[in-house]
Design an enzyme around this catalytic site. Structure first.
Site, PDB file in Angstrom:
ATOM      1  N   GLU A 149       0.832  -1.215   0.000  1.00 52.86           N
ATOM      2  CA  GLU A 149       0.000   0.000   0.000  1.00 52.86           C
ATOM      3  C   GLU A 149       0.864   1.261   0.000  1.00 52.86           C
ATOM      4  O   GLU A 149       0.563   2.242   0.683  1.00 52.86           O
ATOM      5  CB  GLU A 149      -0.997   0.019   1.167  1.00 52.86           C
ATOM      6  CG  GLU A 149      -2.247  -0.792   0.894  1.00 52.86           C
ATOM      7  CD  GLU A 149      -3.450  -0.375   1.729  1.00 52.86           C
ATOM      8  OE1 GLU A 149      -3.563   0.806   2.110  1.00 52.86           O
ATOM      9  OE2 GLU A 149      -4.286  -1.249   2.008  1.00 52.86           O
ATOM     10  N   TYR A 195      -6.287   5.214  -8.152  1.00 49.00           N
ATOM     11  CA  TYR A 195      -5.799   4.489  -6.985  1.00 49.00           C
ATOM     12  C   TYR A 195      -4.806   3.422  -7.447  1.00 49.00           C
ATOM     13  O   TYR A 195      -5.193   2.419  -8.051  1.00 49.00           O
ATOM     14  CB  TYR A 195      -6.929   3.826  -6.198  1.00 49.00           C
ATOM     15  CG  TYR A 195      -6.441   3.175  -4.905  1.00 49.00           C
ATOM     16  CD1 TYR A 195      -6.465   3.875  -3.709  1.00 49.00           C
ATOM     17  CD2 TYR A 195      -5.917   1.888  -4.921  1.00 49.00           C
ATOM     18  CE1 TYR A 195      -5.990   3.307  -2.544  1.00 49.00           C
ATOM     19  CE2 TYR A 195      -5.438   1.309  -3.752  1.00 49.00           C
ATOM     20  CZ  TYR A 195      -5.478   2.023  -2.572  1.00 49.00           C
ATOM     21  OH  TYR A 195      -4.987   1.460  -1.419  1.00 49.00           O
ATOM     22  N   GLU A 225      -0.921   1.390  -6.307  1.00 48.81           N
ATOM     23  CA  GLU A 225       0.023   1.085  -5.238  1.00 48.81           C
ATOM     24  C   GLU A 225       1.313   0.518  -5.825  1.00 48.81           C
ATOM     25  O   GLU A 225       1.356   0.107  -6.986  1.00 48.81           O
ATOM     26  CB  GLU A 225      -0.557   0.044  -4.273  1.00 48.81           C
ATOM     27  CG  GLU A 225      -1.852   0.430  -3.606  1.00 48.81           C
ATOM     28  CD  GLU A 225      -2.413  -0.700  -2.755  1.00 48.81           C
ATOM     29  OE1 GLU A 225      -1.707  -1.711  -2.560  1.00 48.81           O
ATOM     30  OE2 GLU A 225      -3.566  -0.583  -2.297  1.00 48.81           O
ATOM     31  N   HIS A 241      -0.736  -8.379  -2.409  1.00 49.72           N
ATOM     32  CA  HIS A 241      -1.778  -7.688  -1.659  1.00 49.72           C
ATOM     33  C   HIS A 241      -3.054  -7.897  -2.444  1.00 49.72           C
ATOM     34  O   HIS A 241      -3.289  -7.245  -3.468  1.00 49.72           O
ATOM     35  CB  HIS A 241      -1.452  -6.202  -1.516  1.00 49.72           C
ATOM     36  CG  HIS A 241      -2.515  -5.430  -0.804  1.00 49.72           C
ATOM     37  ND1 HIS A 241      -2.688  -4.069  -0.950  1.00 49.72           N
ATOM     38  CD2 HIS A 241      -3.482  -5.830   0.076  1.00 49.72           C
ATOM     39  CE1 HIS A 241      -3.703  -3.669  -0.206  1.00 49.72           C
ATOM     40  NE2 HIS A 241      -4.203  -4.728   0.419  1.00 49.72           N
ATOM     41  N   ASP A 273      -0.330  -9.111   2.477  1.00 48.12           N
ATOM     42  CA  ASP A 273      -1.708  -8.993   2.950  1.00 48.12           C
ATOM     43  C   ASP A 273      -2.600  -9.767   1.987  1.00 48.12           C
ATOM     44  O   ASP A 273      -3.066  -9.234   0.984  1.00 48.12           O
ATOM     45  CB  ASP A 273      -2.101  -7.515   3.017  1.00 48.12           C
ATOM     46  CG  ASP A 273      -3.548  -7.318   3.467  1.00 48.12           C
ATOM     47  OD1 ASP A 273      -4.196  -8.322   3.837  1.00 48.12           O
ATOM     48  OD2 ASP A 273      -4.019  -6.169   3.446  1.00 48.12           O
ATOM     49  N   ASP A 319      -2.750 -11.145   7.058  1.00 50.66           N
ATOM     50  CA  ASP A 319      -1.368 -11.115   6.571  1.00 50.66           C
ATOM     51  C   ASP A 319      -0.716 -12.475   6.791  1.00 50.66           C
ATOM     52  O   ASP A 319      -0.750 -13.017   7.905  1.00 50.66           O
ATOM     53  CB  ASP A 319      -0.588 -10.018   7.300  1.00 50.66           C
ATOM     54  CG  ASP A 319      -1.275  -8.669   7.162  1.00 50.66           C
ATOM     55  OD1 ASP A 319      -0.908  -7.920   6.244  1.00 50.66           O
ATOM     56  OD2 ASP A 319      -2.192  -8.379   7.959  1.00 50.66           O
ATOM     57  N   HIS A 368      -2.647  -2.583  10.214  1.00 54.02           N
ATOM     58  CA  HIS A 368      -2.104  -3.943  10.199  1.00 54.02           C
ATOM     59  C   HIS A 368      -0.835  -4.003  11.057  1.00 54.02           C
ATOM     60  O   HIS A 368      -0.078  -3.028  11.121  1.00 54.02           O
ATOM     61  CB  HIS A 368      -1.702  -4.370   8.785  1.00 54.02           C
ATOM     62  CG  HIS A 368      -2.845  -4.616   7.870  1.00 54.02           C
ATOM     63  ND1 HIS A 368      -3.208  -5.869   7.440  1.00 54.02           N
ATOM     64  CD2 HIS A 368      -3.718  -3.758   7.277  1.00 54.02           C
ATOM     65  CE1 HIS A 368      -4.243  -5.779   6.625  1.00 54.02           C
ATOM     66  NE2 HIS A 368      -4.573  -4.503   6.512  1.00 54.02           N
TER      67      HIS A 368
END
Length: 305
Positions: free
Chosen positions: A61, A100, A102, A157, A191, A236, A276
């Site tokens: 992220e 968006y 990452e 992720h 994750d 995770d 997290h």
């Protein structure tokens, strides 16, 4: 003679414990890490303390569109931990939406490990168009002081709305990477959203990552990797492929790192860092092992009788 050997046994045992510092691999979802968090001094101080505990850290992220936050983090790390030098290798910006995206970022100690290969998995494969929201960025590392020497890390992720499909596709990534780099020493981590409402037990039982006997899940079900007191989910995960890699792992070392408890933060303060906990695992050191020392000395004791 016997008394001397007993003393030698104690000395070697102590030296073995102190000389065999293990190698730590971590995975941490930083929850929207970008310039805003990088500009928060308290958050960055906590992140430096957390990440400096690890030889290799997978960061997820990372939303660093202007490419400023990670350099700021590296600068902070290198000032905080004067005993090691840190560098990073990052994926391209990933995501189906331009608004968006990452990155996967591996931060590592250059004095204990080096990057020997990297591979961005494509966003589509024959027969399955765009299986992942954020395709794995696969990196191969060489760590001469570890028992395993060299290994590959596959991060993921998953999208909470597509967890089952992405984890099933991740098995294909594993097979592809093993064949491409001719290695069995592969770890998958990140994750996975592999619990609670995102992945039921019924669905898990149908996924190859869970049914394949060569894969060992080191972060078990019912482990809480979340900061919020209102949740308890094993999102995770860390899993290793093959017997050799499993044997290179220090038994029972895989766990979440509760930085809130460790650094005496309130839940509100901890949530400013992430929602997290990082997960981590230790690899055995290639140095002289205590078990070997004990075996040799035990043999000498037996001979001296």
């Amino acid at each position: 003679m016997r008394h001397t050997l007993v003393l030698l046994l104690a000395c070697l045992a102590a030296c073995g414990v102190q000389g065999a510092s293990e190698f730590k691999i971590c995975a941490f979802n930083l929850q929207h890490f970008g310039e805003s968090k990088a500009g928060n001094d308290d958050v960055m101080h906590t992140l430096a303390k957390i990440i400096s505990r690890c030889d290799v850290s997978l960061l997820q992220e990372v939303r660093d569109s202007k490419q400023r936050a990670i350099p700021m983090l590296l600068e902070r790390l290198n000032k905080f931990d004067i005993h090691h030098q840190y560098d990073a290798v990052a994926s391209e910006r990933l995501g189906r939406s331009e608004s968006y995206q990452e990155q996967y970022v591996f931060v590592y100690r250059v004095d204990t490990v080096r990057v020997t290969g990297k591979y961005q998995y494509p966003d589509s494969r024959p027969g399955d168009e765009d299986a992942f929201s954020r395709e794995p960025f696969v990196v191969r590392f060489k760590a001469p002081k570890t028992a395993i020497k060299e290994f590959v890390l596959i991060p993921q992720h998953t999208s909470p709305t597509n967890t089952s499909k992405e984890l099933e596709a991740l098995y294909d990534v594993l097979q592809h990477v093993k064949k491409m780099w001719k290695t069995e020493n592969v770890m998958l981590l990140g994750d996975f959203n592999a619990d609670c409402n995102y992945l039921s037990k019924r669905r898990r039982e149908k996924l190859r990552l869970f049914t394949e006997k060569d894969l060992s899940w080191l972060i078990k079900d019912k482990t809480d990797t979340t900061v919020r007191s209102t949740t308890s989910c094993a999102y995770d995960r860390i899993l290793v492929n093959g017997d050799a890699f499993s044997k290179a792992v220090v038994p029972f070392s895989a766990k979440p790192f509760n930085f809130q408890l460790e650094y005496q933060l309130t839940e509100e303060e901890a949530l400013k860092v992430s929602d997290h906990y990082p997960v981590e695992v230790l690899l055995r050191n290639a140095a002289l092992k205590v078990s070997f020392s004990l075996s040799v000395i035990s043999l000498l004791l037996f001979i001296s009788r």
